[in-house]
Scaffold this active site. Structure first.
Site, mmCIF file in Angstrom:
data_model
loop_
_atom_site.group_PDB
_atom_site.id
_atom_site.type_symbol
_atom_site.label_atom_id
_atom_site.label_comp_id
_atom_site.label_asym_id
_atom_site.label_seq_id
_atom_site.Cartn_x
_atom_site.Cartn_y
_atom_site.Cartn_z
ATOM 1 C CD GLN A 103 80.459 71.089 59.848
ATOM 2 O OE1 GLN A 103 81.382 70.840 60.745
ATOM 3 N NE2 GLN A 103 80.622 70.214 58.910
ATOM 4 C CG PHE A 104 78.235 74.752 64.148
ATOM 5 C CD1 PHE A 104 77.106 74.327 64.962
ATOM 6 C CD2 PHE A 104 78.783 73.613 63.497
ATOM 7 C CE1 PHE A 104 76.706 73.160 65.246
ATOM 8 C CE2 PHE A 104 78.487 72.242 63.849
ATOM 9 C CZ PHE A 104 77.551 72.097 65.007
ATOM 10 C CG ASP B 21 78.262 79.023 67.158
ATOM 11 O OD1 ASP B 21 77.904 79.569 68.232
ATOM 12 O OD2 ASP B 21 77.453 78.852 66.264
ATOM 13 C CB ILE C 223 81.370 82.446 60.191
ATOM 14 C CG1 ILE C 223 81.413 82.864 58.768
ATOM 15 C CG2 ILE C 223 81.332 83.816 60.951
ATOM 16 C CD1 ILE C 223 80.245 83.508 58.063
ATOM 17 C CD GLU D 105 85.414 77.278 58.936
ATOM 18 O OE1 GLU D 105 86.638 77.346 59.408
ATOM 19 O OE2 GLU D 105 84.660 76.176 59.282
ATOM 20 C CG LEU E 247 88.143 71.852 59.097
ATOM 21 C CD1 LEU E 247 86.871 72.405 59.485
ATOM 22 C CD2 LEU E 247 88.282 70.492 60.031
ATOM 23 C CG HIS F 28 78.767 73.581 69.116
ATOM 24 N ND1 HIS F 28 79.990 73.596 69.918
ATOM 25 C CD2 HIS F 28 78.980 72.620 67.981
ATOM 26 C CE1 HIS F 28 80.919 72.771 69.197
ATOM 27 N NE2 HIS F 28 80.305 72.347 68.066
#
Ligand SMILES: Cc1ncc(C[n+]2csc(CCOP(=O)(O)OP(=O)(O)O)c2C)c(N)n1
Ligand SMILES: [Mg+2]
Length: 744
Positions: free
Chosen positions: A493-494, A496, A498, A471, A469, A542
């Site tokens: 994953q999103f 948002d 990054i 980025e 986990l 999100h």
């Protein structure tokens, strides 16, 4: 004594002077002036005499170059200089012990490392003097930003510590080469050398790279070049302990070696062990060498403002150059005359190299923009065809939702292209221990939106795996894998989330091609679930597309699919276009079906390379709606409603936002004379502004076309249905704006 003149003293004119200078050491009890073949052995540095002398030559050349660079600066021929003075012993030792094919990811103090690798002073001056032929960067980067493709030196950039994650990823990628791609850019028994200053070890990315290195037990040799300072800040002021490697003592599988980096002997001993350890597969090594900073931080700094004279003088006493010279004489490895001969030859070489470089042409500015991107349609198409030739998609014509289409398109390419590897948070079906035993029993995860579901099962855990986990790690490692010849398709994953990887994205990934003058591509795809329209379920972090900030970065391509067909075609084009592509997947559209979304899965001949694949709906002449991603189906519905009111329009659905198919924009803008751009980014600097600019910057077009924009509110997206609907353009907003535009 000023250091340059200490060197001059060694390199100066008189043997008598040098002999006097060396006298103290030759009288010391350990000294054994002798010329027999055992001298080098007795010195204990584990290298033959010729190599020790070569090492000395490199150290001398490095220092002389630092001095020469400062002269060039004073003469107004250059714009910057940063020296390796004081770090030469540690760096030259590392450079000497590495194999010529071991990749080097060095920072600015590594001049001696790079000289040892074989970069010539002439080549280095080409960079300082911003010359077109500079092999590191074609004159695009500042001096001491090392890079040399043929010599396995990875181009480095300026943010401190940002080289570490790419280097760690490369080490990991190299070790896995035989199992996955067979052969890579660097031999599969290479170690990766990465270096960093002591202050920069505080950067999170350094820490993250070490965590990654021990977790993957990859062959990384990390060198902390510890001069005790970060510009004007001493180590103790930032770190808990002046010993900046103390933090890492608890790291499993990490060999930590410490030594006096002003001593050639100690440096050789440390790097010998570290390189052997990493190459033998036992894991990474951290080599912490204490060096001195003999010159100011850079040419823009004056250390006399914050360091006391006696301290500087004491540090000067530890200058690795005279120290090594004394040892070479004391152990009978070389005579003072021989050492002076080396200095004189180096002086001459450096002088000539600078002179020659000064006469070479400056940066070819016509090549600056073309160096930013790699995509060439013919080349990309040929590469794609290699993997799909003679095949028919087994999903051709199927009515799949967009998420499945992306999954199938990637999976089909993975079947024939072993270079495709994937990682991201939660993207695997099962963790490795369960994959073997409980594959039948458990359905598996395959991504939080299920886009990668089944890919790990189908293609193996060695090609699809869960990332930590982190980025920055996800993106930084992709640089390393890409350099080794893999084609990473990673997932954030999103969109948002990054931001922890932002530096890797915009400073490392986006700039690699530019900063190497186009010599080094880092093709990869970064897939991200993006955007809002989640019926209230999301909010800031999100619910945002935020294409604008990505579009701003030279070097990145941006694609936003909106249905099964264009998603499959665009992911194919993204994987083979040769550039890093930001693939923004509107998560609200992942599972939608029918109407706008009922697009059959395309066969392999449908591939949308950058700028391609846009779709046109309708041929009405009253106005053109331009949309992408989430706003495309919105506008599709609006078109039907407007039609029932007697307003006839058309919709241009853009799939690539960078580059935009400008001809298509022009054609449809001209055809209707009215354009409504509907965008879920915010007005200011959002994707819509970028689309509008295609029209504005063309005088004829902007005079003939009335352009209106709908965009998100100047706020982050708010939670709950009312909040989201307020923040993002809705169907009624589109209808209203279209009516107004047509009636005005
Ligand atoms: C991310 C980032 N922040 C700030 C800087 C400006 N900067 C360049 S070098 C430096 C100090 C680095 O010190 P250290 O890591 O100890 O290396 P040294 O220069 O001492 O060899 C700073 C603050 C930078 N290049 N990158
Ligand atoms: Mg430092």
């Amino acid at each position: 004594m000023p250091l340059a003149s200490r060197l001059t003293k060694i390199g100066g004119v008189s043997v008598a002077e040098l002999t006097r200078y060396l006298e103290g050491e030759t009288r010391s009890p350990r000294a054994r002036p002798s010329t027999n073949g055992r001298a080098a052995e007795e010195y204990g540095a584990d290298l033959p005499a010729e190599q020790l002398l070569e090492l000395y030559r490199i150290m001398v050349a490095s220092r002389l170059m630092d001095d020469q660079e400062l002269r060039l600066l004073k003469q107004g021929k250059a714009w910057f200089s940063i020296s390796g003075a004081g770090a030469e012993a540690a760096c030259a030792a590392a450079g000497t012990l590495l194999r010529k094919t071991d990749p080097i990811a060095a920072f600015y103090r590594d001049r001696a490392t790079c000289l040892a690798r074989g970069v010539t002073p002439y080549e280095m001056f080409l960079e300082q003097l911003a010359c077109a032929e500079d092999p590191a960067s074609a004159g695009h980067q500042m001096p001491a930003h090392w890079g040399h493709k043929e010599l396995a030196i990875i181009s480095g950039t300026s943010p401190t510590g940002s080289q570490c994650l790419g280097a760690q990823g490369l080490a990991e990628a190299i070790a896995k080469t035989p199992k996955i791609i067979g052969q890579g850019t660097y031999p599969s028994d290479s170690v990766v050398y990465c270096s960093i200053g002591d202050a920069a070890t505080f950067q999170g990315e350094f820490y993250e790279s070490l965590k990654g290195a021990v977790a993957t037990r990859c062959p990384l040799v990390m060198h902390i070049v510890d001069n005790g300072w970060g510009i004007s800040v001493p180590s103790y002021e930032s770190h808990a302990d002046e010993d900046v490697s103390a933090y890492y003592r608890g790291f499993p599988n990490l060999l930590i070696l410490k030594g006096d980096g002003t001593s050639v002997r100690e440096s050789i001993a440390a790097f010998r062990k570290a390189i052997d350890h990493a190459r033998s597969g036992r894991g990474p090594a951290l080599v912490h060498m204490k060096v001195v900073r003999l010159y100011s931080h850079s040419a823009s700094d004056d250390q006399r403002k914050y360091r006391r004279k006696p301290d500087l003088a004491a540090e000067g006493e530890r200058d690795p150059l005279p120290k090594f010279a004394r040892e070479l004489v004391a152990y009978g490895i070389a005579s003072p005359e021989a050492l002076m001969g080396i200095v004189r030859t180096a002086e001459e070489e450096v002088r000539r190299a600078a002179e020659k470089a000064a006469s070479r042409p400056k940066t070819d500015v016509s090549k600056i923009e073309p160096s930013v991107y790699q995509f060439e349609r013919g080349r990309a198409e040929a590469e794609y065809r290699r993997f799909v030739a003679g095949r028919t998609s087994q999903y051709k014509g199927q009515d799949l939702p967009m998420a499945e289409a992306i999954n199938r398109a990637m999976s089909e390419l993975m079947e024939t292209d072993p270079r495709l590897v994937m990682w991201g948070e939660d993207i695997a079906d099962l963790h490795p221990r369960y994959l073997q035993s409980f594959s039948e029993e458990l359905e598996g995860k395959g991504g939080v939106f299920g886009v990668t579901r089944g890919l790990q099962r189908r293609h193996g855990g060695h090609r699809v795996w869960n990332s930590p986990l982190a980025e920055a790690t996800i993106l930084g490692r992709a640089v390393g894998y890409s350099l080794q010849g893999y084609r990473p398709v990673v997932e954030i994953q999103f969109r948002d989330f990054i931001n922890p990887g932002w530096q890797q994205l915009v400073d490392e990934i986006a700039t690699m091609s530019f900063r190497t003058g186009g010599a080094t591509p880092v093709p990869m795809v970064v897939r991200m679930a993006s955007g809002g329209y989640l019926l209230g379920a999301g909010a800031l972090h999100h619910s945002e597309m935020a294409a604008g900030p990505l579009l701003y970065q030279p070097g990145l391509r941006v694609a936003v699919p909106s249905n099964a067909r264009n998603a499959a075609a665009a992911i194919r084009g993204a994987i083979y276009c040769g550039d890093p592509v930001m693939f923004l997947e509107p998560k609200a559209l992942y599972r939608r079906r029918g109407g706008f979304f009922a697009t059959p899965f395309p066969d392999f001949d449908d591939v949308a390379f950058p700028g391609e694949g846009s779709e046109i709906y309708g041929d009405g002449e009253d106005l053109t709606l331009i949309a992408y991603g989430n706003t495309a189906p919105l506008c599709y519905d609006a078109l039907a409603r407007l039609q029932s009111e007697g307003i006839r329009g058309r919709l241009l659905n853009l799939v690539w936002l960078h580059p935009i198919d400008e001809n298509l924009v022009r054609e449809h803008a001209e055809a209707t004379g009215r354009v409504l751009i509907v965008d879920e980014d915010r007005r200011r600097c959002g994707a819509g502004a970028h689309i509008a600019d295609c029209i504005y910057r063309d005088r004829a077009l902007r005079r003939g076309v009335d352009v209106e924009r709908l965009a998100a509110r100047d706020s982050r997206v708010s939670y709950g249905l009312a909040g989201e609907q307020y923040c993002l353009p809705q169907l009624d907003d589109v209808i209203r704006a279209a009516r107004e535009l047509v009636s005005s």
